[in-house]
Write an enzyme that holds these catalytic residues in place. Structure first.
Site, PDB file in Angstrom:
ATOM      1  N   HIS A   1      -0.480  12.231   5.088  1.00  0.00           N
ATOM      2  CA  HIS A   1       0.826  12.459   5.691  1.00  0.00           C
ATOM      3  C   HIS A   1       1.938  11.987   4.751  1.00  0.00           C
ATOM      4  O   HIS A   1       2.916  12.661   4.515  1.00  0.00           O
ATOM      5  CB  HIS A   1       0.893  11.696   7.022  1.00  0.00           C
ATOM      6  CG  HIS A   1       0.478  10.249   6.928  1.00  0.00           C
ATOM      7  ND1 HIS A   1      -0.700   9.844   6.330  1.00  0.00           N
ATOM      8  CD2 HIS A   1       1.101   9.102   7.315  1.00  0.00           C
ATOM      9  CE1 HIS A   1      -0.780   8.528   6.379  1.00  0.00           C
ATOM     10  NE2 HIS A   1       0.299   8.047   6.962  1.00  0.00           N
TER      11      HIS A   1
ATOM     12  N   ASP B   1       8.901   6.043   7.941  1.00  0.00           N
ATOM     13  CA  ASP B   1       8.321   5.546   9.175  1.00  0.00           C
ATOM     14  C   ASP B   1       7.109   6.416   9.474  1.00  0.00           C
ATOM     15  O   ASP B   1       7.188   7.642   9.407  1.00  0.00           O
ATOM     16  CB  ASP B   1       9.326   5.583  10.330  1.00  0.00           C
ATOM     17  CG  ASP B   1       8.925   4.592  11.403  1.00  0.00           C
ATOM     18  OD1 ASP B   1       8.873   3.383  11.105  1.00  0.00           O
ATOM     19  OD2 ASP B   1       8.599   5.012  12.530  1.00  0.00           O
TER      20      ASP B   1
ATOM     21  N   GLY C   1       0.832  -1.220   0.000  1.00  0.00           N
ATOM     22  CA  GLY C   1       0.000   0.000   0.000  1.00  0.00           C
ATOM     23  C   GLY C   1       0.853   1.251   0.000  1.00  0.00           C
ATOM     24  O   GLY C   1       0.604   2.191  -0.767  1.00  0.00           O
TER      25      GLY C   1
ATOM     26  N   LYS D   1      -6.613   9.735  -1.486  1.00  0.00           N
ATOM     27  CA  LYS D   1      -5.828   9.663  -0.244  1.00  0.00           C
ATOM     28  C   LYS D   1      -4.548  10.495  -0.399  1.00  0.00           C
ATOM     29  O   LYS D   1      -4.163  11.235   0.511  1.00  0.00           O
ATOM     30  CB  LYS D   1      -5.507   8.194   0.114  1.00  0.00           C
ATOM     31  CG  LYS D   1      -4.702   8.073   1.398  1.00  0.00           C
ATOM     32  CD  LYS D   1      -4.419   6.638   1.830  1.00  0.00           C
ATOM     33  CE  LYS D   1      -3.455   6.621   3.018  1.00  0.00           C
ATOM     34  NZ  LYS D   1      -2.992   5.281   3.387  1.00  0.00           N
TER      35      LYS D   1
ATOM     36  N   PHE E   1      -4.797   0.503   3.728  1.00  0.00           N
ATOM     37  CA  PHE E   1      -4.203  -0.508   4.614  1.00  0.00           C
ATOM     38  C   PHE E   1      -4.192   0.041   6.036  1.00  0.00           C
ATOM     39  O   PHE E   1      -4.568   1.195   6.282  1.00  0.00           O
ATOM     40  CB  PHE E   1      -2.780  -0.843   4.154  1.00  0.00           C
ATOM     41  CG  PHE E   1      -1.827   0.321   4.237  1.00  0.00           C
ATOM     42  CD1 PHE E   1      -1.043   0.523   5.376  1.00  0.00           C
ATOM     43  CD2 PHE E   1      -1.735   1.243   3.203  1.00  0.00           C
ATOM     44  CE1 PHE E   1      -0.187   1.603   5.473  1.00  0.00           C
ATOM     45  CE2 PHE E   1      -0.872   2.344   3.286  1.00  0.00           C
ATOM     46  CZ  PHE E   1      -0.097   2.519   4.424  1.00  0.00           C
ATOM     47  N   GLY E   2      -3.739  -0.775   6.966  1.00  0.00           N
ATOM     48  CA  GLY E   2      -3.551  -0.337   8.350  1.00  0.00           C
ATOM     49  C   GLY E   2      -4.809   0.282   8.948  1.00  0.00           C
ATOM     50  O   GLY E   2      -5.909  -0.285   8.870  1.00  0.00           O
TER      51      GLY E   2
ATOM     52  N   ASP F   1      -6.455   2.820   7.970  1.00  0.00           N
ATOM     53  CA  ASP F   1      -7.265   3.585   7.006  1.00  0.00           C
ATOM     54  C   ASP F   1      -8.775   3.465   7.237  1.00  0.00           C
ATOM     55  O   ASP F   1      -9.487   4.461   7.109  1.00  0.00           O
ATOM     56  CB  ASP F   1      -6.927   3.163   5.561  1.00  0.00           C
ATOM     57  CG  ASP F   1      -5.670   3.856   5.045  1.00  0.00           C
ATOM     58  OD1 ASP F   1      -5.193   4.807   5.692  1.00  0.00           O
ATOM     59  OD2 ASP F   1      -5.168   3.443   3.988  1.00  0.00           O
TER      60      ASP F   1
ATOM     61  N   GLU G   1      14.733  -1.510  12.306  1.00  0.00           N
ATOM     62  CA  GLU G   1      14.161  -0.492  13.194  1.00  0.00           C
ATOM     63  C   GLU G   1      14.951  -0.375  14.481  1.00  0.00           C
ATOM     64  O   GLU G   1      15.123  -1.350  15.189  1.00  0.00           O
ATOM     65  CB  GLU G   1      12.703  -0.832  13.513  1.00  0.00           C
ATOM     66  CG  GLU G   1      11.794  -0.595  12.334  1.00  0.00           C
ATOM     67  CD  GLU G   1      10.402  -0.116  12.715  1.00  0.00           C
ATOM     68  OE1 GLU G   1      10.206   0.366  13.852  1.00  0.00           O
ATOM     69  OE2 GLU G   1       9.511  -0.223  11.851  1.00  0.00           O
TER      70      GLU G   1
HETATM   71  P1  IMP Z   1       5.404   1.790   9.673  1.00  0.00           P
HETATM   72  O1  IMP Z   1       6.133   1.416  10.931  1.00  0.00           O
HETATM   73  O2  IMP Z   1       5.870   3.065   9.064  1.00  0.00           O
HETATM   74  O3  IMP Z   1       5.331   0.685   8.672  1.00  0.00           O
HETATM   75  O4  IMP Z   1       3.882   2.100  10.031  1.00  0.00           O
HETATM   76  C1  IMP Z   1       3.316   1.864  11.257  1.00  0.00           C
HETATM   77  C2  IMP Z   1       1.900   1.419  11.163  1.00  0.00           C
HETATM   78  O5  IMP Z   1       1.089   2.596  11.073  1.00  0.00           O
HETATM   79  C3  IMP Z   1       1.545   0.575   9.959  1.00  0.00           C
HETATM   80  O6  IMP Z   1       1.672  -0.780  10.241  1.00  0.00           O
HETATM   81  C4  IMP Z   1       0.082   0.903   9.743  1.00  0.00           C
HETATM   82  O7  IMP Z   1      -0.703   0.065  10.523  1.00  0.00           O
HETATM   83  C5  IMP Z   1      -0.011   2.329  10.270  1.00  0.00           C
HETATM   84  N1  IMP Z   1       0.009   3.273   9.146  1.00  0.00           N
HETATM   85  C6  IMP Z   1       1.056   3.965   8.642  1.00  0.00           C
HETATM   86  N2  IMP Z   1       0.675   4.713   7.608  1.00  0.00           N
HETATM   87  C7  IMP Z   1      -0.625   4.473   7.449  1.00  0.00           C
HETATM   88  C8  IMP Z   1      -1.577   4.934   6.512  1.00  0.00           C
HETATM   89  O8  IMP Z   1      -1.306   5.694   5.582  1.00  0.00           O
HETATM   90  N3  IMP Z   1      -2.816   4.470   6.682  1.00  0.00           N
HETATM   91  C9  IMP Z   1      -3.178   3.603   7.680  1.00  0.00           C
HETATM   92  N4  IMP Z   1      -2.336   3.130   8.556  1.00  0.00           N
HETATM   93  C10 IMP Z   1      -1.054   3.563   8.441  1.00  0.00           C
END
Ligand code: IMP
Length: 200
Positions: A175, A70, A16, A170, A146-147, A149, A41
């Site tokens: 962000h 991140d 995504g 989106k 995803f996540g 959203d 990380e």
């Molecule tokens: P990451 O550590 O940058 O991969 O992101 C942390 C978590 O934040 C991800 O696993 C998603 O669950 C959530 N996340 C980050 N960006 C988004 C987004 O654009 N939409 C929805 N969830 C997000």
């Protein structure tokens, strides 16, 4: 004629994120490849520090120009939780867990933040950030994205969750698009005036 190699590789296992970033890259005329590895990380509450460390480490390990991101989801009523722990919380509590914690809560303000870091082998990393404010919905809505959203209603999105929007919709608010937009602008203006390292 053989296609040119990507100028930059996005280090992400998240399809995504890659879809959203590639759509923006195309608009700036940047060829964005993908390194489908998990980013290394470090233990930190600072998204910028996490993204910069991962970009530096991957640029050195893979010998190419790397962009890493991140992101975090910050809920006001939960004092900013899950924030830097978003990915762990998504995997463990999920969207349902956040909705449960928010049951009966009036203040539903929340925001997403993203830090995008770029590094060329043996060079310093550069970082670009973006954020978007909104509210946590009462129920999960939509099947896109995803996540988190399905439970985030961005300001200016006509009441729809990110998961109810197309990638371009989106990208008009998110962000990620703000942070990547700043990065691509820098890459294609400031950075392109000095020779961009060729990738093998
Ligand atoms: P990451 O550590 O940058 O991969 O992101 C942390 C978590 O934040 C991800 O696993 C998603 O669950 C959530 N996340 C980050 N960006 C988004 C987004 O654009 N939409 C929805 N969830 C997000």
């Amino acid at each position: 004629m053989k296609d040119a190699e990507p100028a930059v590789y996005f280090l992400t296992e998240n399809a995504g994120k890659y879809r959203e970033a590639s759509r923006l890259a195309a608009r700036f005329g940047v060829k964005l490849g993908r390194l489908s590895f998990s980013k290394q990380e470090i233990q930190s509450n600072d998204l910028t520090e996490i993204a910069m460390h991962a970009a530096r480490q991957a640029a050195s390990e893979h010998g190419c120009n790397v962009v890493s991101e991140d992101a975090g989801f910050f809920v006001d009523a939960l004092k900013g939780f899950p924030g830097p722990y978003s990915s762990y919380v998504y995997r463990t509590l999920g969207v349902g867990g956040i909705l449960k914690l928010m049951e009966g809560v009036k203040n539903r303000r929340a925001f997403f933040k993203a830090a995008v870091a770029y590094c060329e082998p043996r060079q310093h990393a550069h970082c670009f950030t973006g954020g978007v404010g909104g509210t946590v919905s009462k129920k999960a809505r939509g099947s896109g994205g995803f996540g988190f959203d399905p439970i985030f209603i961005p300001a200016g999105g006509e009441g729809r969750t990110f998961a109810e929007m197309s990638v371009d919709e989106k990208n008009a608010l998110s962000h990620r698009s703000k942070a990547f937009g700043k990065f691509f602008l820098w890459l294609t203006s400031v950075r392109s005036r000095v020779t961009l390292r060729q990738v093998k």
